[in-house]
Design a protein around this motif. Structure first.
Motif, mmCIF file in Angstrom:
data_model
loop_
_atom_site.group_PDB
_atom_site.id
_atom_site.type_symbol
_atom_site.label_atom_id
_atom_site.label_comp_id
_atom_site.label_asym_id
_atom_site.label_seq_id
_atom_site.Cartn_x
_atom_site.Cartn_y
_atom_site.Cartn_z
ATOM 1 N N GLN A 76 89.584 27.260 -2.191
ATOM 2 C CA GLN A 76 88.797 27.875 -1.125
ATOM 3 C C GLN A 76 87.495 28.485 -1.637
ATOM 4 O O GLN A 76 86.771 29.118 -0.881
ATOM 5 C CB GLN A 76 89.642 28.961 -0.439
ATOM 6 C CG GLN A 76 90.874 28.427 0.264
ATOM 7 C CD GLN A 76 90.522 27.421 1.345
ATOM 8 O OE1 GLN A 76 89.584 27.618 2.104
ATOM 9 N NE2 GLN A 76 91.285 26.338 1.417
ATOM 10 N N ALA A 78 83.696 28.825 -2.806
ATOM 11 C CA ALA A 78 82.444 28.137 -2.501
ATOM 12 C C ALA A 78 81.964 27.383 -3.725
ATOM 13 O O ALA A 78 81.986 27.903 -4.839
ATOM 14 C CB ALA A 78 81.393 29.150 -2.051
ATOM 15 N N LEU A 100 78.970 17.310 -0.475
ATOM 16 C CA LEU A 100 79.566 17.806 0.766
ATOM 17 C C LEU A 100 80.619 16.852 1.305
ATOM 18 O O LEU A 100 81.719 17.256 1.681
ATOM 19 C CB LEU A 100 78.481 18.024 1.822
ATOM 20 C CG LEU A 100 78.947 18.650 3.140
ATOM 21 C CD1 LEU A 100 79.296 20.115 2.914
ATOM 22 C CD2 LEU A 100 77.856 18.524 4.197
ATOM 23 N N GLN A 101 80.293 15.591 1.341
ATOM 24 C CA GLN A 101 81.235 14.611 1.877
ATOM 25 C C GLN A 101 81.065 13.285 1.140
ATOM 26 O O GLN A 101 80.364 12.380 1.602
ATOM 27 C CB GLN A 101 81.036 14.407 3.376
ATOM 28 C CG GLN A 101 82.129 13.523 4.004
ATOM 29 C CD GLN A 101 82.100 13.552 5.523
ATOM 30 O OE1 GLN A 101 81.197 14.093 6.118
ATOM 31 N NE2 GLN A 101 83.115 12.976 6.135
ATOM 32 N N GLU A 107 87.031 14.341 5.574
ATOM 33 C CA GLU A 107 86.632 15.680 5.961
ATOM 34 C C GLU A 107 85.596 16.235 4.989
ATOM 35 O O GLU A 107 85.802 16.203 3.776
ATOM 36 C CB GLU A 107 87.846 16.616 5.986
ATOM 37 C CG GLU A 107 88.870 16.273 7.058
ATOM 38 C CD GLU A 107 88.318 16.487 8.454
ATOM 39 O OE1 GLU A 107 87.454 17.379 8.620
ATOM 40 O OE2 GLU A 107 88.760 15.780 9.366
ATOM 41 N N PRO A 108 84.489 16.763 5.503
ATOM 42 C CA PRO A 108 83.490 17.364 4.603
ATOM 43 C C PRO A 108 83.971 18.700 4.070
ATOM 44 O O PRO A 108 84.841 19.345 4.667
ATOM 45 C CB PRO A 108 82.265 17.543 5.512
ATOM 46 C CG PRO A 108 82.851 17.705 6.882
ATOM 47 C CD PRO A 108 84.073 16.820 6.913
ATOM 48 N N LEU A 109 83.427 19.114 2.942
ATOM 49 C CA LEU A 109 83.711 20.444 2.425
ATOM 50 C C LEU A 109 83.107 21.491 3.354
ATOM 51 O O LEU A 109 82.131 21.238 4.047
ATOM 52 C CB LEU A 109 83.115 20.607 1.020
ATOM 53 C CG LEU A 109 83.750 19.807 -0.117
ATOM 54 C CD1 LEU A 109 83.016 20.113 -1.411
ATOM 55 C CD2 LEU A 109 85.219 20.144 -0.262
ATOM 56 N N LYS A 110 83.675 22.667 3.342
ATOM 57 C CA LYS A 110 83.158 23.741 4.184
ATOM 58 C C LYS A 110 82.218 24.662 3.428
ATOM 59 O O LYS A 110 81.397 25.339 4.025
ATOM 60 C CB LYS A 110 84.329 24.561 4.748
ATOM 61 C CG LYS A 110 85.221 23.786 5.714
ATOM 62 C CD LYS A 110 86.342 24.675 6.238
ATOM 63 C CE LYS A 110 87.232 23.907 7.216
ATOM 64 N NZ LYS A 110 88.347 24.759 7.713
ATOM 65 N N TYR A 111 82.345 24.687 2.083
ATOM 66 C CA TYR A 111 81.620 25.685 1.318
ATOM 67 C C TYR A 111 80.863 25.062 0.149
ATOM 68 O O TYR A 111 81.387 24.985 -0.966
ATOM 69 C CB TYR A 111 82.582 26.758 0.799
ATOM 70 C CG TYR A 111 83.508 27.317 1.853
ATOM 71 C CD1 TYR A 111 83.021 28.195 2.815
ATOM 72 C CD2 TYR A 111 84.850 26.955 1.896
ATOM 73 C CE1 TYR A 111 83.857 28.714 3.799
ATOM 74 C CE2 TYR A 111 85.695 27.475 2.870
ATOM 75 C CZ TYR A 111 85.189 28.351 3.821
ATOM 76 O OH TYR A 111 86.014 28.845 4.791
ATOM 77 N N HIS A 113 76.960 25.410 -1.528
ATOM 78 C CA HIS A 113 75.696 26.136 -1.462
ATOM 79 C C HIS A 113 74.830 25.776 -2.664
ATOM 80 O O HIS A 113 75.301 25.788 -3.803
ATOM 81 C CB HIS A 113 75.937 27.647 -1.421
ATOM 82 C CG HIS A 113 76.662 28.106 -0.199
ATOM 83 N ND1 HIS A 113 76.015 28.445 0.975
ATOM 84 C CD2 HIS A 113 77.987 28.262 0.043
ATOM 85 C CE1 HIS A 113 76.908 28.791 1.876
ATOM 86 N NE2 HIS A 113 78.114 28.692 1.336
ATOM 87 N N TYR A 133 69.347 22.185 6.111
ATOM 88 C CA TYR A 133 70.556 22.983 5.898
ATOM 89 C C TYR A 133 70.178 24.382 5.402
ATOM 90 O O TYR A 133 70.509 24.781 4.286
ATOM 91 C CB TYR A 133 71.462 22.309 4.865
ATOM 92 C CG TYR A 133 71.813 20.874 5.160
ATOM 93 C CD1 TYR A 133 72.605 20.533 6.253
ATOM 94 C CD2 TYR A 133 71.363 19.843 4.327
ATOM 95 C CE1 TYR A 133 72.939 19.212 6.523
ATOM 96 C CE2 TYR A 133 71.689 18.525 4.578
ATOM 97 C CZ TYR A 133 72.472 18.213 5.675
ATOM 98 O OH TYR A 133 72.800 16.900 5.929
ATOM 99 N N ALA A 136 72.806 26.595 3.869
ATOM 100 C CA ALA A 136 73.522 26.134 2.685
ATOM 101 C C ALA A 136 72.614 25.830 1.498
ATOM 102 O O ALA A 136 73.081 25.802 0.362
ATOM 103 C CB ALA A 136 74.338 24.882 3.023
#
Length: 279
Positions: A76, A78, A100-101, A107-111, A113, A133, A136
């Motif tokens: 979880q 980042a 990211l994907q 499913e793309p990552l959520k975190y 940066h 973005y 991000a």
């Protein structure tokens, strides 16, 4: 100097508030607005017209970087990336999307940066305007060869409770550091990145590019690079940079990705921390 950076990164919770660091250039150093060949720091205005981002990202196996980084960090946590010498940001965005994907992932990552930096404020302004973005990807004007730039980087890391980036990207930047700061400057630069990143993806310029850059300046009647004729690190630059990176076991080369159409390879290094070195 590298030790100073390492000490400062370890004290990330005491970081100063971020500032914008700009290296001032006199009028003779801004001629690249009209003459692209005169970009002393590699800050070409239309760089990605000649070196499209997909030429690099297509060499990276889908999901490989993400797999390595996820093993290194928490599920979880980042994922943080540093892009040094980002120019107008097109490659930064392509690398962000690649992480990211990755191809094949539903499913793309959520975190994810990115902190992206360049020495040229005009290029950074263009990157900021075109940034799709903004939540991000951060674009910042700073000279990473100046230790004072640590304030911006440290503050970024502090936001996520980390003392290092998961990965750093150094794409066709090493030559410009080398020409403008000499052998010691190149070594210090790479050692600083080791303290800041867990992995480093480096695209070194071959020696023929050094000669071409110096020739362009002379052709335009510009002063030659201060260090070009005194460099002792020369020849096979991929080999030389690998030796600097892996000296004393401080990192290991774990992947060498293909060759771009302009004859450059992407080298992925894993940084070894003091606790790993003592094992």
């Amino acid at each position: 100097m590298a030790a100073d950076w390492k000490c400062a990164v370890n004290q990330v919770t005491n970081c100063v508030q971020p500032e914008t660091f700009v290296v001032k250039m006199d009028d003779s150093e801004t001629d690249h607005r009209e003459e692209p060949g005169a970009a002393q720091y590699g800050n070409f205005r239309n760089y990605y017209t000649f070196h499209p981002p997909e030429a690099r990202t297509s060499l990276l196996p889908p999901g490989l970087l993400l797999e390595l980084l996820e093993k290194h960090g928490g599920e979880q946590e980042a994922l943080l990336a540093l892009d040094v010498g980002c120019n107008t940001g097109e490659l930064s965005i392509a690398l962000y999307n690649h992480l990211l994907q990755p191809e094949g992932c539903s499913e793309p990552l959520k975190y994810v940066h990115f902190m992206c930096c360049d020495i040229d404020p005009d290029l950074i302004t263009r990157a900021q305007i075109a940034n799709p973005y903004t939540d991000a990807i951060t674009f910042s004007t700073l000279d990473i060869t100046d230790v004072s730039s640590l304030g911006t980087l440290c503050n970024f890391l502090e936001r996520f409770g980390r003392s290092s980036f998961h990965i750093g990207f150094c794409m066709s930047i090493t030559m410009w550091i080398h020409l403008n700061h000499g052998d010691n400057g190149l070594t210090d630069f790479l050692n600083r990145l080791k303290t800041l990143c867990d992995y480093l993806l480096i695209e070194p310029q071959p020696w023929k590019c050094y000669r071409s850059a110096a020739r362009r300046l002379r052709k335009l009647g510009r002063q030659d690079f201060d260090h070009f004729h005194t460099l002792s690190i020369r020849g096979d630059m991929e080999k030389e940079i690998t030796e600097i990176m892996t000296k004393d076991g401080s990192s290991e080369l774990i992947h060498r990705f293909g060759t771009t159409s302009w004859d450059r390879s992407l080298l992925l290094f894993k940084i070894r921390r003091p606790t790993e070195l003592s094992v």
